[in-house]
Write a protein that holds these residues in place. Structure first.
Motif, short mmCIF file in Angstrom:
data_model
loop_
_atom_site.label_atom_id
_atom_site.label_comp_id
_atom_site.label_asym_id
_atom_site.label_seq_id
_atom_site.Cartn_x
_atom_site.Cartn_y
_atom_site.Cartn_z
N LYS A 271 47.31 38.30 98.62
CA LYS A 271 47.16 39.62 99.22
C LYS A 271 45.51 39.82 99.07
CE LYS A 271 51.28 41.79 97.22
NZ LYS A 271 52.02 40.53 96.87
N HIS A 272 44.88 40.72 99.71
CA HIS A 272 43.50 41.18 99.74
C HIS A 272 43.49 42.34 100.17
CE1 HIS A 272 43.92 40.65 103.96
NE2 HIS A 272 42.99 41.33 104.16
N TYR A 273 42.36 42.98 99.56
CA TYR A 273 42.15 44.40 99.40
C TYR A 273 40.78 44.60 99.93
CZ TYR A 273 46.35 44.32 96.81
OH TYR A 273 47.67 43.90 95.92
N CYS A 274 40.35 45.80 100.33
CA CYS A 274 38.85 45.95 100.98
C CYS A 274 38.43 47.35 100.53
CB CYS A 274 38.86 45.94 102.40
SG CYS A 274 37.02 45.88 103.12
N VAL A 275 37.49 47.28 99.48
CA VAL A 275 36.96 48.51 98.95
C VAL A 275 35.40 48.82 99.34
CG1 VAL A 275 36.43 49.53 96.88
CG2 VAL A 275 38.38 48.13 96.95
N ASP A 276 35.28 49.87 99.89
CA ASP A 276 33.81 50.26 100.30
C ASP A 276 32.96 50.83 98.92
OD1 ASP A 276 34.64 49.74 102.91
OD2 ASP A 276 34.44 51.84 103.64
N ARG A 277 31.59 50.16 99.13
CA ARG A 277 30.57 50.57 98.14
C ARG A 277 29.30 50.92 98.69
NH1 ARG A 277 31.84 47.50 93.37
NH2 ARG A 277 34.08 47.66 92.87
N PRO A 278 28.53 51.62 98.05
CA PRO A 278 27.05 51.90 98.50
C PRO A 278 26.43 50.58 98.58
CG PRO A 278 27.62 53.45 96.58
CD PRO A 278 28.84 52.26 96.69
N SER A 279 25.54 50.46 99.57
CA SER A 279 24.55 49.47 99.65
C SER A 279 23.15 49.88 100.06
CB SER A 279 25.17 48.59 100.72
OG SER A 279 24.52 47.26 100.96
N LEU A 280 22.30 48.76 100.50
CA LEU A 280 20.86 49.25 100.80
C LEU A 280 20.85 49.78 102.01
CD1 LEU A 280 19.42 45.56 99.73
CD2 LEU A 280 18.92 47.83 98.65
N ASP B 45 27.98 37.31 100.84
CA ASP B 45 28.30 36.61 99.51
C ASP B 45 29.57 36.48 99.11
OD1 ASP B 45 26.32 35.79 97.64
OD2 ASP B 45 25.59 37.70 97.32
N ILE B 46 29.94 35.17 98.46
CA ILE B 46 31.37 35.03 97.89
C ILE B 46 31.17 35.03 96.48
CG2 ILE B 46 33.29 33.41 98.08
CD1 ILE B 46 32.02 32.22 100.45
N ASN B 47 32.13 35.69 95.68
CA ASN B 47 32.13 35.96 94.26
C ASN B 47 33.37 35.30 93.83
OD1 ASN B 47 29.81 37.93 94.83
ND2 ASN B 47 31.42 39.12 95.58
N PHE B 48 32.95 34.77 92.63
CA PHE B 48 33.92 34.04 91.78
C PHE B 48 34.56 35.09 90.74
CE2 PHE B 48 34.27 32.27 87.21
CZ PHE B 48 35.75 31.83 87.46
N PHE B 49 36.04 35.28 90.86
CA PHE B 49 36.68 36.19 90.18
C PHE B 49 35.88 37.35 89.86
CE2 PHE B 49 39.12 38.13 86.50
CZ PHE B 49 40.22 38.03 86.92
N PRO B 50 35.65 38.38 90.78
CA PRO B 50 35.10 39.52 90.62
C PRO B 50 35.63 40.53 90.02
CG PRO B 50 35.99 39.36 92.89
CD PRO B 50 36.36 38.23 92.12
N GLY B 51 34.96 41.87 89.68
CA GLY B 51 35.45 42.72 88.92
C GLY B 51 36.74 43.71 89.18
N TYR B 52 36.69 43.52 90.47
CA TYR B 52 38.10 43.98 90.92
C TYR B 52 38.17 45.59 90.91
CZ TYR B 52 40.16 39.66 91.99
OH TYR B 52 40.54 38.30 92.49
N GLU B 53 37.28 46.20 90.61
CA GLU B 53 36.94 47.68 90.45
C GLU B 53 37.35 48.37 91.70
OE1 GLU B 53 34.03 50.94 88.42
OE2 GLU B 53 33.37 48.90 89.04
N GLY B 54 38.23 49.28 91.44
CA GLY B 54 38.84 50.15 92.66
C GLY B 54 39.91 49.46 93.47
N VAL B 55 40.48 48.34 93.11
CA VAL B 55 41.55 47.82 93.64
C VAL B 55 42.70 48.40 93.13
CG1 VAL B 55 42.91 45.75 94.12
CG2 VAL B 55 40.28 45.49 94.06
N PRO B 56 43.61 48.97 94.24
CA PRO B 56 44.90 49.54 93.76
C PRO B 56 45.84 48.61 93.35
CG PRO B 56 44.78 49.56 96.00
CD PRO B 56 43.39 48.98 95.62
N GLN B 57 46.33 48.92 91.96
CA GLN B 57 47.47 48.08 91.46
C GLN B 57 47.08 46.75 91.19
OE1 GLN B 57 50.67 48.83 94.42
NE2 GLN B 57 51.37 50.66 93.38
N PHE B 58 45.77 46.55 90.84
CA PHE B 58 45.33 45.04 90.85
C PHE B 58 46.25 44.29 89.78
CE2 PHE B 58 42.64 42.57 87.97
CZ PHE B 58 42.49 41.38 88.53
N PHE B 59 46.33 44.86 88.56
CA PHE B 59 47.28 44.25 87.43
C PHE B 59 48.56 43.86 87.81
CE2 PHE B 59 43.71 46.23 84.96
CZ PHE B 59 43.45 44.98 84.24
#
Length: 271
Positions: free
Chosen positions: A142-151, A231-245
């Motif tokens: 599965k994968h989830y897309c979360v929008d964040r502020p950026s430059l 960028d590619i991230n190793f085990f990111p924080g998953y903040e904002g991902v619905p039903q992550f656990f």
């Protein structure tokens, strides 16, 4: 202090690898060599660059980049930039892709500021993207897309503007409100990334990395609408991902089920 911290981390990793070797029944959700490659931006950026060929039909790319291993004269950096097709402004990132220092970056606007480069690091052409970062979090299949502020957007081309030093975590936190991510209200909204293109990218990354828990940062070029990997991230924080656990638990169960099935098959074959 930093060298001492790195040495301690290497000892911890070596001890863990020794434990896994001594206990072959230990279940790893991702193989250690695969995880290690994402701790080095030199390695992960080479992977990103190679992906472009297989994703050309989806209009997925990554910006030109340059690896800087040691301090050199400005003219040699400029020559290398020209040969790689880099253009100002540039974003400079540490080679190390983990830990608090990996979030310390800077924007360089002209050749006169290239002495702000602190090797080992990566220089990457900055792409205007409407101050929106799309963080893709992968959990198993599965994968989830979360929008964040950026430059925010900056005028292309070299100028004599002073280098901007910033912490990417502070700029791109969900609740972040910074002058660096404040976009002109007249800027039209960009189309969201194509879900099909994101799925194709995630599929290629899973195969290339041999991993199931990682993240990838993508932006949309304001001029071409091209999906751009930054960028590619190793085990990111998953903040904002619905039903992550629940997703993580489902992935762990599938890994254990496969291991059990493999063990039974091996036992049957040995009889």
């Amino acid at each position: 202090m930093e060298a001492e911290h790195d040495s301690q981390s290497q000892r911890l990793l070596a001890n863990f690898q020794s434990y896994v070797s001594a206990h072959p029944s230990t279940v790893l959700l991702d193989p250690l060599p695969a995880m290690s490659q994402l701790l080095d931006r030199f390695t992960s950026y080479r992977i990103m660059s190679m992906l472009q060929n297989s994703l050309i039909d989806w209009r997925v790319c990554c910006p030109p980049y340059l690896e800087i291993n040691s301090v050199g004269d400005i003219s040699s950096i400029q020559d290398a930039m020209d040969s790689k097709g880099l253009s100002f402004p540039l974003i400079c990132k540490t080679r190390v892709a983990h830990g608090s220092l990996s979030h310390e970056m800077c924007l360089i606007f002209g050749a006169g500021s290239l002495d702000d480069v602190r090797p080992p690091c990566v220089l990457q052409s900055f792409v205007n993207h409407g101050a929106v970062l799309h963080k893709v979090f992968v959990v198993g299949d599965k994968h989830y897309c979360v929008d964040r502020p950026s430059l925010k957007n900056f005028p292309p081309g070299p100028c004599d503007r002073m280098t901007i030093f910033f912490n990417s975590h502070e700029v791109s936190k969900p609740e972040s409100s910074s002058h660096l991510n404040a976009l002109d209200e007249r800027m039209p909204c960009l189309p969201p990334p194509s879900s099909e293109a994101v799925a194709a990218l995630v599929g290629e990354l899973r195969a290339q990395l041999g991993m199931a828990l990682f993240g990838v940062d993508i932006i949309v070029n304001i001029h071409t609408h091209t999906l751009t990997i930054i960028d590619i991230n190793f085990f990111p924080g998953y903040e904002g991902v619905p039903q992550f656990f629940s997703s993580l638990l489902g992935h762990i169960e599938s890994v254990l089920d496969r291991q059990t099935a493999d063990g039974l098959q091996a036992a049957t074959c040995s009889e």
